[in-house]
Design an enzyme around this catalytic site. Sequence first.
Site, PDB file in Angstrom:
ATOM      1  CG  HIS A   1      -1.706  -1.041   1.607  1.00  0.00           C
ATOM      2  ND1 HIS A   1      -1.245  -2.168   2.226  1.00  0.00           N
ATOM      3  CD2 HIS A   1      -3.040  -1.216   1.465  1.00  0.00           C
ATOM      4  CE1 HIS A   1      -2.245  -2.997   2.424  1.00  0.00           C
ATOM      5  NE2 HIS A   1      -3.345  -2.455   1.972  1.00  0.00           N
TER       6      HIS A   1
ATOM      7  CG  ASP B   1       1.837  -0.889   3.345  1.00  0.00           C
ATOM      8  OD1 ASP B   1       1.107  -0.526   4.271  1.00  0.00           O
ATOM      9  OD2 ASP B   1       1.490  -1.683   2.452  1.00  0.00           O
TER      10      ASP B   1
ATOM     11  CD  GLU C   1      -7.586  -8.321  -0.556  1.00  0.00           C
ATOM     12  OE1 GLU C   1      -6.650  -7.776  -1.180  1.00  0.00           O
ATOM     13  OE2 GLU C   1      -7.516  -8.616   0.645  1.00  0.00           O
TER      14      GLU C   1
ATOM     15  CD  GLU D   1      -6.771 -11.536   3.081  1.00  0.00           C
ATOM     16  OE1 GLU D   1      -6.409 -10.588   2.354  1.00  0.00           O
ATOM     17  OE2 GLU D   1      -6.727 -11.498   4.323  1.00  0.00           O
TER      18      GLU D   1
ATOM     19  CG  HIS E   1     -10.650 -11.014   3.095  1.00  0.00           C
ATOM     20  ND1 HIS E   1     -10.313 -10.015   2.215  1.00  0.00           N
ATOM     21  CD2 HIS E   1      -9.927 -10.779   4.220  1.00  0.00           C
ATOM     22  CE1 HIS E   1      -9.420  -9.220   2.770  1.00  0.00           C
ATOM     23  NE2 HIS E   1      -9.170  -9.676   3.991  1.00  0.00           N
TER      24      HIS E   1
ATOM     25  CG  ASP F   1      -4.181 -10.839  -0.592  1.00  0.00           C
ATOM     26  OD1 ASP F   1      -3.346 -10.829  -1.523  1.00  0.00           O
ATOM     27  OD2 ASP F   1      -4.575  -9.809  -0.024  1.00  0.00           O
TER      28      ASP F   1
ATOM     29  CG  ASP G   1      -8.592 -10.460   8.035  1.00  0.00           C
ATOM     30  OD1 ASP G   1      -8.238 -11.590   7.648  1.00  0.00           O
ATOM     31  OD2 ASP G   1      -8.393  -9.425   7.385  1.00  0.00           O
TER      32      ASP G   1
ATOM     33  CG  ASP H   1      -4.542 -10.930   7.707  1.00  0.00           C
ATOM     34  OD1 ASP H   1      -5.397 -11.492   7.005  1.00  0.00           O
ATOM     35  OD2 ASP H   1      -4.404  -9.689   7.753  1.00  0.00           O
TER      36      ASP H   1
ATOM     37  CG  ASP I   1      -3.033  -9.693   3.228  1.00  0.00           C
ATOM     38  OD1 ASP I   1      -2.436  -9.282   4.239  1.00  0.00           O
ATOM     39  OD2 ASP I   1      -4.032  -9.132   2.747  1.00  0.00           O
TER      40      ASP I   1
HETATM   41  C1  XUL Z   1      -7.194  -6.410   4.691  1.00  0.00           C
HETATM   42  C2  XUL Z   1      -6.483  -6.832   3.486  1.00  0.00           C
HETATM   43  C3  XUL Z   1      -5.681  -5.783   2.793  1.00  0.00           C
HETATM   44  C4  XUL Z   1      -5.667  -5.935   1.313  1.00  0.00           C
HETATM   45  C5  XUL Z   1      -5.011  -4.796   0.595  1.00  0.00           C
HETATM   46  O1  XUL Z   1      -7.961  -7.394   5.264  1.00  0.00           O
HETATM   47  O2  XUL Z   1      -6.514  -7.972   3.108  1.00  0.00           O
HETATM   48  O3  XUL Z   1      -4.406  -5.810   3.315  1.00  0.00           O
HETATM   49  O4  XUL Z   1      -5.050  -7.106   0.925  1.00  0.00           O
HETATM   50  O5  XUL Z   1      -5.507  -3.565   0.951  1.00  0.00           O
HETATM   51 CO    CO Z   2      -5.633  -9.012   1.547  1.00  0.00          CO
END
Ligand code: XUL
Ligand code: CO
Length: 439
Positions: free
Chosen positions: A100, A103, A231, A267, A270, A295, A306, A308, A338
């Site tokens: 991003h 970042d 996404e 993702e 998600h 992702d 989430d 991750d 991710d």
């Molecule tokens: C948030 C997420 C983000 C996107 C990019 O849940 O997955 O990091 O991948 O904005």
């Molecule tokens: Co993501």
Amino acid sequence: MMAYFENISKIKYEGPQSTNALAFKYYNPEEKIGDRTMEEILRFGVAYWHTFTYDGSDPFGAGNMERSWNHLTGLELAKARVAASFEFFEKIDAPYFCFHDVDVAPEGKTLEETNRNLDIIIDEIEKHLKTSKTKLLWNTANMFSNPRFVHGAATSPNADVYAFAAAKVKKGLEVAKRLHAENYVFWGGREGYETLLNTDMKLEQDNLARFFHMALDYAKEIGYEGQFLIEPKPKEPTKHQYDFDVATGIAFLRTYGLEDKFKFNIEANHATLAGHTFEHELHTARIHGMLGSVDANQGDPLLGWDTDEFPTDLYTNTLAMYEILKNGGLGSGGLNFDAKVRRGSFEQDDLFYAHIAGMDSFAIALKVAHKLLEDRVLEDFVDSRYDSYNSGIGQKIISGTTNFKELEEYALGLKEVKNTSGRTEKLKMIINQYVLNTL
Ligand code: XUL
Ligand code: CO
């Protein structure tokens, strides 16, 4: 040049018997699976935000990640992170990375200052890209962290915020063009609503579509040809997000005439937040020709938010790779981790262990999925399950040459309706066998 990971040398493939935790046991980039190498199929990406920016803070505690760049601030910190990231990419042998805008470079007090900071850091990244094998899988604009995006960005009730968001994406597309990003991602962090009591949903969705059209127009204007990706995520941080899941995303894109220009970045975590499996989302995108990128992470079934996590679940990853192979690969997309190390894994070496775990898991999954496809394990079963549509009344249904009257007549003539077992448990047993026996 300063080494930010000086105690770690390049991670090599040593094979399944290796006991070296800093080696790949299954990910062998040059190994051919079918007619392509693992590296070509898997197209791993490192997520800049989780690996170089995330400090370990959560709602209950402060940042705790031990990083060799922690003593720096501002642009010096941003530059150190770029240098560290390319050292990391080389050592972990990552063909791609993603970021991003916020970042990589600190936000300034004004948009001009933010863009100036970004330009300085993009110069640095561009220099590294010239000599590195690592490429940019995608970049995106963070339109959810800054308080100005409290009510959303392209779905904000405030037109000034909308304009600000447009300026960020405009810049993001210029960066994408300059750094040859293969894709550009839109994750609608706060594009949704908290309560319908204060929301004009129709206006917000129309505005989001207008935003996407303007983004496409601008990409065309500057000659940026990367793939646009949406996404989906159902919630978090917003209670209800407009890009809830792939099916909702497809309906949105088709409603606004955007379906030919966008694909999905799916993702895993998600998908599960939306009440779907990872493979469900990949499958839905695939059958509509809209599977763009992934992702790669996983959630925690006991937590339900989430989390991750690095994707180490072989079963889920196998079913994901099965969809990806059936899709003929990911095209310009990749498997972007991710994913973040757990807060308790605060030492720098953990970044390597985490990526090795994820890369090895997907390498195993790739091999198993390839073998499953080669042996047509599920294909043959599914084909035979739908065999009734290959002849007789089934064929008429498929070819659109029957009607309700004829179907009623046919049904009246049936003595009994005989179903056959779906064999769920048998199929799961066979998949377990493939997971265990393929390597
Ligand atoms: C948030 C997420 C983000 C996107 C990019 O849940 O997955 O990091 O991948 O904005
Ligand atoms: Co993501």
